[in-house]
Write a protein that holds these residues in place. Structure first.
Motif, mmCIF file in Angstrom:
data_model
loop_
_atom_site.group_PDB
_atom_site.id
_atom_site.type_symbol
_atom_site.label_atom_id
_atom_site.label_comp_id
_atom_site.label_asym_id
_atom_site.label_seq_id
_atom_site.Cartn_x
_atom_site.Cartn_y
_atom_site.Cartn_z
ATOM 1 N N ASP A 118 0.825 -1.209 0.000
ATOM 2 C CA ASP A 118 0.000 0.000 0.000
ATOM 3 C C ASP A 118 0.860 1.261 0.000
ATOM 4 O OD1 ASP A 118 -2.378 -1.388 -0.022
ATOM 5 O OD2 ASP A 118 -2.554 -1.443 2.156
ATOM 6 N N GLY A 119 1.975 1.220 0.732
ATOM 7 C CA GLY A 119 2.858 2.381 0.768
ATOM 8 C C GLY A 119 3.461 2.692 -0.588
ATOM 9 N N SER A 130 -9.801 5.010 1.245
ATOM 10 C CA SER A 130 -9.387 3.697 0.749
ATOM 11 C C SER A 130 -9.595 2.579 1.772
ATOM 12 C CB SER A 130 -7.924 3.721 0.306
ATOM 13 O OG SER A 130 -7.553 2.488 -0.245
ATOM 14 N N SER A 131 -9.100 2.772 2.989
ATOM 15 C CA SER A 131 -9.234 1.724 4.010
ATOM 16 C C SER A 131 -10.679 1.397 4.345
ATOM 17 C CB SER A 131 -8.478 2.130 5.281
ATOM 18 O OG SER A 131 -7.085 2.119 5.056
ATOM 19 N N PRO A 132 -11.579 2.386 4.508
ATOM 20 C CA PRO A 132 -12.982 2.039 4.752
ATOM 21 C C PRO A 132 -13.621 1.259 3.604
ATOM 22 C CG PRO A 132 -12.576 4.322 5.335
ATOM 23 C CD PRO A 132 -11.340 3.827 4.668
ATOM 24 N N ILE A 133 -13.215 1.548 2.366
ATOM 25 C CA ILE A 133 -13.748 0.793 1.231
ATOM 26 C C ILE A 133 -13.347 -0.673 1.366
ATOM 27 C CG2 ILE A 133 -13.523 0.413 -1.247
ATOM 28 C CD1 ILE A 133 -13.358 3.437 -1.592
ATOM 29 N N THR A 134 -12.080 -0.903 1.629
ATOM 30 C CA THR A 134 -11.597 -2.273 1.783
ATOM 31 C C THR A 134 -12.317 -2.988 2.919
ATOM 32 O OG1 THR A 134 -9.416 -1.619 0.972
ATOM 33 C CG2 THR A 134 -9.560 -3.691 2.173
ATOM 34 N N ASN A 135 -12.484 -2.295 4.038
ATOM 35 C CA ASN A 135 -13.178 -2.879 5.178
ATOM 36 C C ASN A 135 -14.615 -3.227 4.824
ATOM 37 O OD1 ASN A 135 -13.333 -3.194 8.358
ATOM 38 N ND2 ASN A 135 -15.129 -2.004 7.741
ATOM 39 N N GLY A 140 -6.580 3.826 8.234
ATOM 40 C CA GLY A 140 -6.531 2.409 8.598
ATOM 41 C C GLY A 140 -6.620 2.202 10.097
ATOM 42 N N ARG A 141 -5.898 3.024 10.861
ATOM 43 C CA ARG A 141 -5.955 2.912 12.326
ATOM 44 C C ARG A 141 -7.336 3.292 12.853
ATOM 45 N NH1 ARG A 141 -0.542 4.870 11.811
ATOM 46 N NH2 ARG A 141 -1.201 7.028 12.100
ATOM 47 N N MET A 142 -7.970 4.292 12.236
ATOM 48 C CA MET A 142 -9.305 4.689 12.677
ATOM 49 C C MET A 142 -10.320 3.580 12.414
ATOM 50 S SD MET A 142 -9.259 8.653 11.341
ATOM 51 C CE MET A 142 -10.907 9.024 11.877
ATOM 52 N N VAL A 143 -10.195 2.928 11.269
ATOM 53 C CA VAL A 143 -11.092 1.820 10.954
ATOM 54 C C VAL A 143 -10.906 0.680 11.949
ATOM 55 C CG1 VAL A 143 -11.601 0.019 9.260
ATOM 56 C CG2 VAL A 143 -11.279 2.381 8.507
ATOM 57 N N ALA A 144 -9.643 0.392 12.298
ATOM 58 C CA ALA A 144 -9.369 -0.700 13.225
ATOM 59 C C ALA A 144 -9.923 -0.418 14.618
ATOM 60 C CB ALA A 144 -7.857 -0.940 13.295
ATOM 61 N N ARG A 145 -9.897 0.832 15.034
ATOM 62 C CA ARG A 145 -10.327 1.162 16.397
ATOM 63 C C ARG A 145 -11.824 1.451 16.497
ATOM 64 N NH1 ARG A 145 -5.439 5.359 18.225
ATOM 65 N NH2 ARG A 145 -3.750 3.800 18.175
ATOM 66 N N ARG A 146 -12.376 2.185 15.542
ATOM 67 C CA ARG A 146 -13.749 2.660 15.685
ATOM 68 C C ARG A 146 -14.657 2.327 14.508
ATOM 69 N NH1 ARG A 146 -13.953 8.341 18.958
ATOM 70 N NH2 ARG A 146 -12.472 7.800 20.594
ATOM 71 N N GLY A 147 -14.149 1.615 13.526
ATOM 72 C CA GLY A 147 -14.971 1.265 12.387
ATOM 73 C C GLY A 147 -14.842 2.281 11.252
ATOM 74 N N PRO A 148 -15.509 2.026 10.145
ATOM 75 C CA PRO A 148 -15.300 2.841 8.943
ATOM 76 C C PRO A 148 -16.111 4.131 8.874
ATOM 77 C CG PRO A 148 -16.773 1.025 8.455
ATOM 78 C CD PRO A 148 -16.339 0.845 9.887
ATOM 79 N N ARG A 149 -17.077 4.328 9.749
ATOM 80 C CA ARG A 149 -17.973 5.472 9.583
ATOM 81 C C ARG A 149 -17.238 6.809 9.661
ATOM 82 N NH1 ARG A 149 -23.810 6.677 12.288
ATOM 83 N NH2 ARG A 149 -24.356 5.151 10.693
ATOM 84 N N PRO A 175 -1.482 14.387 -3.523
ATOM 85 C CA PRO A 175 -1.021 13.022 -3.256
ATOM 86 C C PRO A 175 -0.197 12.889 -1.980
ATOM 87 C CG PRO A 175 0.199 13.973 -5.087
ATOM 88 C CD PRO A 175 -0.926 14.907 -4.794
ATOM 89 N N VAL A 176 0.525 13.955 -1.577
ATOM 90 C CA VAL A 176 1.307 13.876 -0.338
ATOM 91 C C VAL A 176 0.374 13.735 0.863
ATOM 92 C CG1 VAL A 176 2.789 15.186 1.220
ATOM 93 C CG2 VAL A 176 3.349 15.066 -1.210
ATOM 94 N N VAL A 177 -0.645 14.581 0.947
ATOM 95 C CA VAL A 177 -1.596 14.494 2.056
ATOM 96 C C VAL A 177 -2.363 13.175 1.980
ATOM 97 C CG1 VAL A 177 -3.660 15.530 3.084
ATOM 98 C CG2 VAL A 177 -1.785 16.986 2.285
ATOM 99 N N MET A 178 -2.667 12.718 0.777
ATOM 100 C CA MET A 178 -3.336 11.436 0.606
ATOM 101 C C MET A 178 -2.499 10.310 1.198
ATOM 102 S SD MET A 178 -4.315 9.616 -3.022
ATOM 103 C CE MET A 178 -4.743 7.882 -3.099
ATOM 104 N N ALA A 179 -1.192 10.304 0.903
ATOM 105 C CA ALA A 179 -0.309 9.259 1.428
ATOM 106 C C ALA A 179 -0.213 9.324 2.952
ATOM 107 C CB ALA A 179 1.074 9.385 0.796
#
Length: 516
Positions: free
Chosen positions: A183-184, A415-420, A362-371, A351-355
């Motif tokens: 991903d990086g 991107s991460s919420p879509i994958t989740n 990803g960390r937010m999705v892991a802790r609190r979900g994708p919303r 793209p810099v801010v996107m990266a």
């Protein structure tokens, strides 16, 4: 695209081969050093080989990701050199992305059946050959044809490469780290694209943007032959030539109707016919695929609201990104008169801010979900696109930098919420097909973003590009704002308890295992 990383659920056939290879390596090293030292030496050798294999796979992703942004910087030069109008520039982008979207799932199935290394090398060869031919294209028609060849090759790279990674990094922790690197690299390619494209266009012209792929592709072909083992899936899906044909007809005719509509007339028989052909192909696909034992597209997945929402979000978000790059590049070079390098540096905050935001999401999705990240993404895309609708021919650079950076927040958070959403919304046993469908949705979004925004621009512009672009682009920016607002609404709806319950009902379908 990185979402294909979740195809990892399939295939462990080469796991035993890797273990056998490690055993042979350890056996051959016993004469050199005894006991623990031998294990340390051979273990380091195996890790080095795996790292090299990961690097080779990442090289393919780098080329595909770079091509998504680097070509946009060269569009104004391509238009001037090949006498291409807006529709010609649209086809330069769309020909590549449509081929990718149409063939991703087919290429993944072929790689599982024939061998992932074999298909990976074929894809590298076609992509490299297509890049070289693009650099020599004597006309717009030839360039578009060679871009299709690039797309065919590119469609073989990510599914095969991710299958290789799956079978190389068999432990969950190792695999997670490998996918993090993967991903990086995609984020890095997105960030380098505008700048590298600007340097190459400024130094050698637009043909130079295609040269960048050639040495990378040749190196990847050689390293794959030397260091990457082959692998196949224990059970591959049956070929679906009719389904594949219907997908190509549906996407190709839809893109043609949208791109050529402004020139031929939206009410012309030809445009109406292509719209009708696209609808007919979709109707036949909807009726045919459920009857197959191994469908290319399993439409039952769309009964899961998180899965359906994730795919719609992918289409909307990637359409917004593609439209953003298309409009921004033309604005900065044709209206503001910036060089290709200056335009690339101006776009760079996005793209810099996107990266930077992608791992945070990803960390937010892991802790609190994708919303939460989906709401942030939708709001940022909406506000930044609305702000860009106020552009004039003399807008301050600080305004551009701030709005581009805000757009990068939205692009990075989504991107991460879509994958989740994709993987939490389908049975675990169907992870490969689901992620392939989502990757196709992303490429479809890119095709539609350029096609729709470009068509609105072509229909609205009056006079030369420099004089008429600003006013004509306002509608395009508002379309992108609507895409962002759709991301926000989908994020709210697809994360409710009712939505999660629909995913649970799909997971309980007989013969399926629930996903985690």
């Amino acid at each position: 695209m990185p979402v294909l990383s979740l195809e990892l659920a399939r295939g462990t056939a080469s796991h035993m081969n890797m273990r056998a290879e490690e055993g042979r390596a350890m056996a051959s090293g016993t004469a050199a050093a005894p006991g623990i030292e031998t294990g340390a030496v051979t273990g380091a050798a195996v890790r080095a080989r795996r790292t090299l294999m990961l690097a080779v796979c990442c090289m393919s992703l780098f080329m595909v990701g770079l091509d998504n942004t680097i070509v946009n910087v060269g569009l104004p030069s391509i238009g001037r050199d090949l006498h291409a109008g807006v529709s010609g520039l649209q086809w330069t982008v769309a020909a590549y992305t449509i081929a990718l979207a149409a063939l991703l799932m087919f290429s993944g199935a072929v790689a599982d059946r024939i061998g992932r290394r074999t298909i990976f090398q074929v894809g590298l060869s076609l992509f490299t050959l297509g890049s070289w031919l693009c650099s020599l294209a004597p006309s717009l028609g030839a360039l578009i044809g060679f871009r299709i060849l690039q797309g065919v090759g590119g469609s073989m790279l990510n599914p095969a490469a991710l299958g290789i990674i799956t079978n190389t990094f068999t432990r969950p922790a190792e695999r997670a780290r490998a996918i993090g690197v993967w991903d990086g690299v995609f984020g890095l390619s997105m960030a380098l694209g505008p700048v590298l494209g600007g340097v190459l266009v400024g130094a050698v012209g637009w043909r130079g943007i295609f040269w960048a792929n050639i040495p990378v592709g040749l190196a990847a072909i050689s390293l794959t032959a030397l260091f990457v083992p082959d692998s196949k899936a224990p059970r591959s899906r049956r070929a679906d030539p009719l389904g594949q044909f219907l997908i190509i007809v549906m996407l190709g005719s839809l893109a043609y109707a949208i791109i050529e509509g402004p020139e031929l007339g939206w009410h012309s028989p030809e445009i109406f016919g292509f719209f009708a052909l696209s609808v007919a192909a979709l109707s036949v696909l909807l009726a045919y695929e459920p009857r197959r034992q191994d469908p290319m597209v399993d439409f039952r997945f769309f009964r899961s609201v998180p899965f359906a929402g994730a795919n719609l979000t992918a289409v909307c978000a990637i359409a917004a990104m593609a439209g953003f790059l298309f409009l921004s590049t033309l604005y900065l070079q044709d209206v503001r008169g910036l060089s290709a390098l200056q335009a690339g540096l101006t776009i760079l905050p996005m793209p810099v801010v996107m990266a930077l935001c992608a791992p945070l999401a990803g960390r937010m999705v892991a802790r609190r979900g994708p919303r939460i990240p989906l709401v942030i993404a939708g709001a940022a895309l909406t506000l930044s696109s609305a702000a860009l609708s106020r552009l004039t021919s003399s807008t301050e650079h600080l305004y551009l930098i701030v709005t581009y950076a805000m757009f990068g927040v939205g692009a990075g958070m989504v991107s991460s919420p879509i994958t989740n959403g994709v993987m939490s919304g389908v049975p675990k046993t169907q992870a490969g097909m689901a992620s392939g469908m989502n990757s196709s949705s992303r490429q479809l979004g890119q095709s539609l973003g350029v096609a729709i925004v470009g068509s609105v621009l072509a229909a609205s512009i009056r006079g030369p590009m420099q004089a008429g672009f600003v006013r004509a682009s306002h509608a395009g920016w508002w379309i992108l704002a609507c895409c962002g607002y759709a991301v926000l609404l989908l994020g709210l709806v697809s994360t409710t308890r009712w939505a999660k319950a629909t995913a649970g009902r799909l997971a309980d379908t007989p013969g399926h295992q629930p996903s985690r």
